[in-house]
Design a protein around this motif. Structure first.
Motif, PDB file in Angstrom:
ATOM      1  N   LYS A 105     -87.377 -50.818 -93.940  1.00 59.20           N
ATOM      2  CA  LYS A 105     -86.953 -49.888 -94.108  1.00 59.20           C
ATOM      3  C   LYS A 105     -86.242 -50.099 -96.081  1.00 59.20           C
ATOM      4  O   LYS A 105     -85.296 -48.221 -96.807  1.00 59.20           O
ATOM      5  CB  LYS A 105     -85.126 -49.708 -93.870  1.00 59.20           C
ATOM      6  CG  LYS A 105     -85.326 -49.037 -91.847  1.00 59.20           C
ATOM      7  CD  LYS A 105     -85.026 -48.161 -91.692  1.00 59.20           C
ATOM      8  CE  LYS A 105     -84.739 -47.948 -90.133  1.00 59.20           C
ATOM      9  NZ  LYS A 105     -83.121 -47.663 -89.583  1.00 59.20           N
ATOM     10  N   PHE A 106     -86.563 -51.132 -96.645  1.00 60.76           N
ATOM     11  CA  PHE A 106     -85.706 -51.343 -97.413  1.00 60.76           C
ATOM     12  C   PHE A 106     -87.082 -50.929 -98.376  1.00 60.76           C
ATOM     13  O   PHE A 106     -87.822 -51.751 -98.541  1.00 60.76           O
ATOM     14  CB  PHE A 106     -84.873 -52.548 -97.797  1.00 60.76           C
ATOM     15  CG  PHE A 106     -85.086 -53.419 -99.015  1.00 60.76           C
ATOM     16  CD1 PHE A 106     -84.192 -52.682-100.116  1.00 60.76           C
ATOM     17  CD2 PHE A 106     -85.519 -54.894 -99.620  1.00 60.76           C
ATOM     18  CE1 PHE A 106     -84.379 -52.968-101.288  1.00 60.76           C
ATOM     19  CE2 PHE A 106     -85.236 -54.890-100.724  1.00 60.76           C
ATOM     20  CZ  PHE A 106     -84.383 -54.221-101.539  1.00 60.76           C
ATOM     21  N   GLU A 107     -86.859 -50.065 -99.500  1.00 60.43           N
ATOM     22  CA  GLU A 107     -88.308 -50.105-100.259  1.00 60.43           C
ATOM     23  C   GLU A 107     -87.213 -48.721-101.416  1.00 60.43           C
ATOM     24  O   GLU A 107     -85.384 -49.279-102.159  1.00 60.43           O
ATOM     25  CB  GLU A 107     -88.663 -48.817 -99.936  1.00 60.43           C
ATOM     26  CG  GLU A 107     -87.968 -47.396 -99.467  1.00 60.43           C
ATOM     27  CD  GLU A 107     -87.719 -46.539-100.540  1.00 60.43           C
ATOM     28  OE1 GLU A 107     -88.750 -46.188-101.930  1.00 60.43           O
ATOM     29  OE2 GLU A 107     -87.015 -45.491-100.894  1.00 60.43           O
ATOM     30  N   VAL A 108     -88.028 -49.922-103.016  1.00 62.37           N
ATOM     31  CA  VAL A 108     -87.520 -49.111-103.954  1.00 62.37           C
ATOM     32  C   VAL A 108     -87.646 -48.193-104.828  1.00 62.37           C
ATOM     33  O   VAL A 108     -87.868 -48.504-106.556  1.00 62.37           O
ATOM     34  CB  VAL A 108     -87.578 -50.514-105.135  1.00 62.37           C
ATOM     35  CG1 VAL A 108     -86.796 -51.745-104.667  1.00 62.37           C
ATOM     36  CG2 VAL A 108     -89.299 -51.164-105.085  1.00 62.37           C
ATOM     37  N   SER A 109     -88.442 -47.071-104.500  1.00 64.49           N
ATOM     38  CA  SER A 109     -89.067 -46.309-105.124  1.00 64.49           C
ATOM     39  C   SER A 109     -88.739 -45.812-106.166  1.00 64.49           C
ATOM     40  O   SER A 109     -88.653 -44.833-107.123  1.00 64.49           O
ATOM     41  CB  SER A 109     -89.837 -45.111-104.135  1.00 64.49           C
ATOM     42  OG  SER A 109     -88.359 -44.597-103.096  1.00 64.49           O
ATOM     43  N   ASN A 110     -87.392 -45.160-106.399  1.00 63.62           N
ATOM     44  CA  ASN A 110     -86.187 -45.079-107.093  1.00 63.62           C
ATOM     45  C   ASN A 110     -86.026 -46.308-108.165  1.00 63.62           C
ATOM     46  O   ASN A 110     -85.449 -45.621-109.104  1.00 63.62           O
ATOM     47  CB  ASN A 110     -84.636 -44.654-106.207  1.00 63.62           C
ATOM     48  CG  ASN A 110     -83.905 -45.992-105.876  1.00 63.62           C
ATOM     49  OD1 ASN A 110     -84.910 -47.006-105.744  1.00 63.62           O
ATOM     50  ND2 ASN A 110     -82.697 -45.897-106.126  1.00 63.62           N
ATOM     51  N   GLN A 111     -86.403 -47.222-107.920  1.00 66.27           N
ATOM     52  CA  GLN A 111     -86.654 -47.953-108.876  1.00 66.27           C
ATOM     53  C   GLN A 111     -88.148 -48.484-109.536  1.00 66.27           C
ATOM     54  O   GLN A 111     -87.696 -48.845-111.285  1.00 66.27           O
ATOM     55  CB  GLN A 111     -86.066 -49.040-108.824  1.00 66.27           C
ATOM     56  CG  GLN A 111     -84.485 -49.343-108.284  1.00 66.27           C
ATOM     57  CD  GLN A 111     -84.516 -50.771-107.228  1.00 66.27           C
ATOM     58  OE1 GLN A 111     -83.876 -51.773-108.252  1.00 66.27           O
ATOM     59  NE2 GLN A 111     -83.914 -50.690-106.615  1.00 66.27           N
ATOM     60  N   PHE A 112     -88.762 -48.964-109.461  1.00 62.49           N
ATOM     61  CA  PHE A 112     -90.770 -48.684-109.312  1.00 62.49           C
ATOM     62  C   PHE A 112     -91.504 -48.191-108.369  1.00 62.49           C
ATOM     63  O   PHE A 112     -91.216 -48.051-107.050  1.00 62.49           O
ATOM     64  CB  PHE A 112     -90.306 -50.067-109.682  1.00 62.49           C
ATOM     65  CG  PHE A 112     -91.859 -50.957-109.793  1.00 62.49           C
ATOM     66  CD1 PHE A 112     -92.380 -50.416-110.635  1.00 62.49           C
ATOM     67  CD2 PHE A 112     -93.065 -51.370-108.851  1.00 62.49           C
ATOM     68  CE1 PHE A 112     -93.721 -51.106-111.038  1.00 62.49           C
ATOM     69  CE2 PHE A 112     -93.655 -51.920-108.443  1.00 62.49           C
ATOM     70  CZ  PHE A 112     -94.732 -51.203-109.765  1.00 62.49           C
ATOM     71  N   ARG A 113     -92.267 -47.445-109.104  1.00 63.95           N
ATOM     72  CA  ARG A 113     -93.197 -47.026-108.850  1.00 63.95           C
ATOM     73  C   ARG A 113     -94.398 -46.840-109.261  1.00 63.95           C
ATOM     74  O   ARG A 113     -94.794 -47.039-110.485  1.00 63.95           O
ATOM     75  CB  ARG A 113     -93.700 -45.737-108.409  1.00 63.95           C
ATOM     76  CG  ARG A 113     -92.364 -44.537-107.336  1.00 63.95           C
ATOM     77  CD  ARG A 113     -92.434 -42.924-107.792  1.00 63.95           C
ATOM     78  NE  ARG A 113     -92.230 -42.304-108.641  1.00 63.95           N
ATOM     79  CZ  ARG A 113     -91.021 -42.227-109.021  1.00 63.95           C
ATOM     80  NH1 ARG A 113     -89.647 -42.848-109.099  1.00 63.95           N
ATOM     81  NH2 ARG A 113     -90.940 -42.180-110.676  1.00 63.95           N
ATOM     82  N   TYR A 114     -95.680 -47.108-108.277  1.00 64.01           N
ATOM     83  CA  TYR A 114     -97.658 -47.156-109.364  1.00 64.01           C
ATOM     84  C   TYR A 114     -98.481 -46.777-108.835  1.00 64.01           C
ATOM     85  O   TYR A 114     -97.856 -46.232-107.618  1.00 64.01           O
ATOM     86  CB  TYR A 114     -97.365 -48.597-109.504  1.00 64.01           C
ATOM     87  CG  TYR A 114     -97.310 -49.469-108.224  1.00 64.01           C
ATOM     88  CD1 TYR A 114     -98.813 -49.805-108.090  1.00 64.01           C
ATOM     89  CD2 TYR A 114     -96.970 -50.261-107.033  1.00 64.01           C
ATOM     90  CE1 TYR A 114     -99.592 -50.815-106.815  1.00 64.01           C
ATOM     91  CE2 TYR A 114     -97.345 -51.111-106.287  1.00 64.01           C
ATOM     92  CZ  TYR A 114     -98.198 -50.921-106.329  1.00 64.01           C
ATOM     93  OH  TYR A 114     -98.882 -51.734-105.045  1.00 64.01           O
ATOM     94  N   SER A 115     -99.435 -47.011-109.185  1.00 68.39           N
ATOM     95  CA  SER A 115    -100.743 -45.969-109.169  1.00 68.39           C
ATOM     96  C   SER A 115    -101.722 -46.424-109.943  1.00 68.39           C
ATOM     97  O   SER A 115    -102.078 -46.843-111.017  1.00 68.39           O
ATOM     98  CB  SER A 115    -100.418 -44.181-109.232  1.00 68.39           C
ATOM     99  OG  SER A 115     -99.797 -43.660-108.710  1.00 68.39           O
ATOM    100  N   SER A 116    -102.288 -47.028-108.901  1.00 66.79           N
ATOM    101  CA  SER A 116    -104.043 -47.450-109.540  1.00 66.79           C
ATOM    102  C   SER A 116    -105.151 -46.746-108.914  1.00 66.79           C
ATOM    103  O   SER A 116    -105.876 -46.652-108.024  1.00 66.79           O
ATOM    104  CB  SER A 116    -104.278 -48.651-108.958  1.00 66.79           C
ATOM    105  OG  SER A 116    -102.642 -49.676-109.393  1.00 66.79           O
ATOM    106  N   VAL A 117    -106.426 -46.126-109.677  1.00 66.12           N
ATOM    107  CA  VAL A 117    -107.689 -45.913-109.893  1.00 66.12           C
ATOM    108  C   VAL A 117    -108.824 -47.109-110.029  1.00 66.12           C
ATOM    109  O   VAL A 117    -108.173 -47.788-110.995  1.00 66.12           O
ATOM    110  CB  VAL A 117    -107.982 -44.709-110.249  1.00 66.12           C
ATOM    111  CG1 VAL A 117    -107.048 -43.669-109.522  1.00 66.12           C
ATOM    112  CG2 VAL A 117    -107.655 -44.537-111.795  1.00 66.12           C
TER     113      VAL A 117
END
Length: 255
Positions: free
Chosen positions: A200-212
């Motif tokens: 349940k520990f996630e940090v989407s409010n601090q860091f998000r990323y996407s790659s192609v």
């Protein structure tokens, strides 16, 4: 009969990939590099993931830059708790200590920024402006962004960018994200992205990323990383300089 105990996490990582992923794949790794590093997260608490083999030189190469990025990434939204405000104050002191002159460089004329933006300023959630285009901030962003790009390329393709490879970096501030149509289109193109998560520990409010990435040779990739709502980096990675598309511009770093 062997008396060897279980491998440590570092040993397991290096057994899967013994070479540093940040300097062309020519140097044996001896440490584990977390990208982004713990300093960018509240209380230095970070889920596992995005951990890479690194030689000591590469591991240490962005420490001063990371103190700047950790500070820049916390300017919006404002720290919400006593712990976050304490972290922010510590980071501000550390960033200035490691990068003398940073605080003065970031000061800017608030009224001049409002005049420059004109009606677009009404789109912004706050009018507390900072100057982040000076040499100290720019150097920190370029160093950190290049290293993050190399890490995300390896994560996406399982290939190390060789010597002579190139990273093209663009930085977007939150002002850009609200007012610049090119920045808005570019960021939306990559979607919501993913984050680091353990249970349940996630940090989407601090860091998000996407790659192609292209899948025939795995020699080209593109990435977006968003740090809170303060800044974003767009990175294009190519194994050969001549493979960089003509339409791509930004700060070039050669591996």
């Amino acid at each position: 009969m062997s008396n060897a105990g279980p491998l440590t996490r570092t040993q397991r990582l290096l057994s899967n990939q013994p070479f540093c992923v940040f300097c062309g794949g020519n140097t044996l790794g001896s440490t584990v590099e977390h990208m982004p590093s713990r300093i960018l997260f509240n209380g230095k608490q970070r889920p596992k993931g995005l951990e890479f083999p690194a030689c000591k030189r590469c591991n240490d190469s962005t420490r001063k830059a990371e103190s700047v990025i950790a500070l820049l990434s916390r300017f919006y939204p404002d720290p919400a708790t006593d712990g976050e405000r304490k972290d922010f104050n510590k980071l501000a002191l550390a960033a200035e200590r490691h990068n003398p002159g940073l605080a003065d460089e970031m000061r800017t004329d608030q009224l001049a920024n409002l005049r420059r933006l004109g009606g677009a300023a009404l789109k912004l959630p706050t009018w507390n402006f900072l100057h982040v285009g000076g040499p100290i901030c720019t150097r920190a962003v370029n160093l950190f962004g290049a290293k993050l790009a190399l890490a995300l390329h390896y994560e996406a393709t399982q290939r190390i960018v060789p010597s002579g490879g190139v990273i093209v970096l663009n930085r977007f501030s939150n002002v850009d994200a609200f007012t610049d149509e090119h920045a808005i289109d570019a960021l939306q193109m990559f979607g919501a992205g993913k984050t680091l998560q353990m249970g349940k520990f996630e940090v989407s409010n601090q860091f998000r990323y996407s790659s192609v990435h292209e899948t025939e040779t795995n020699s080209m990739s593109a990435h977006v990383a968003v740090f809170r709502e303060a800044m974003a980096l767009m990175m294009v990675v190519c194994h050969k300089t001549e493979d960089v598309p003509d339409s791509v511009s930004g700060h070039f770093t050669i591996v």
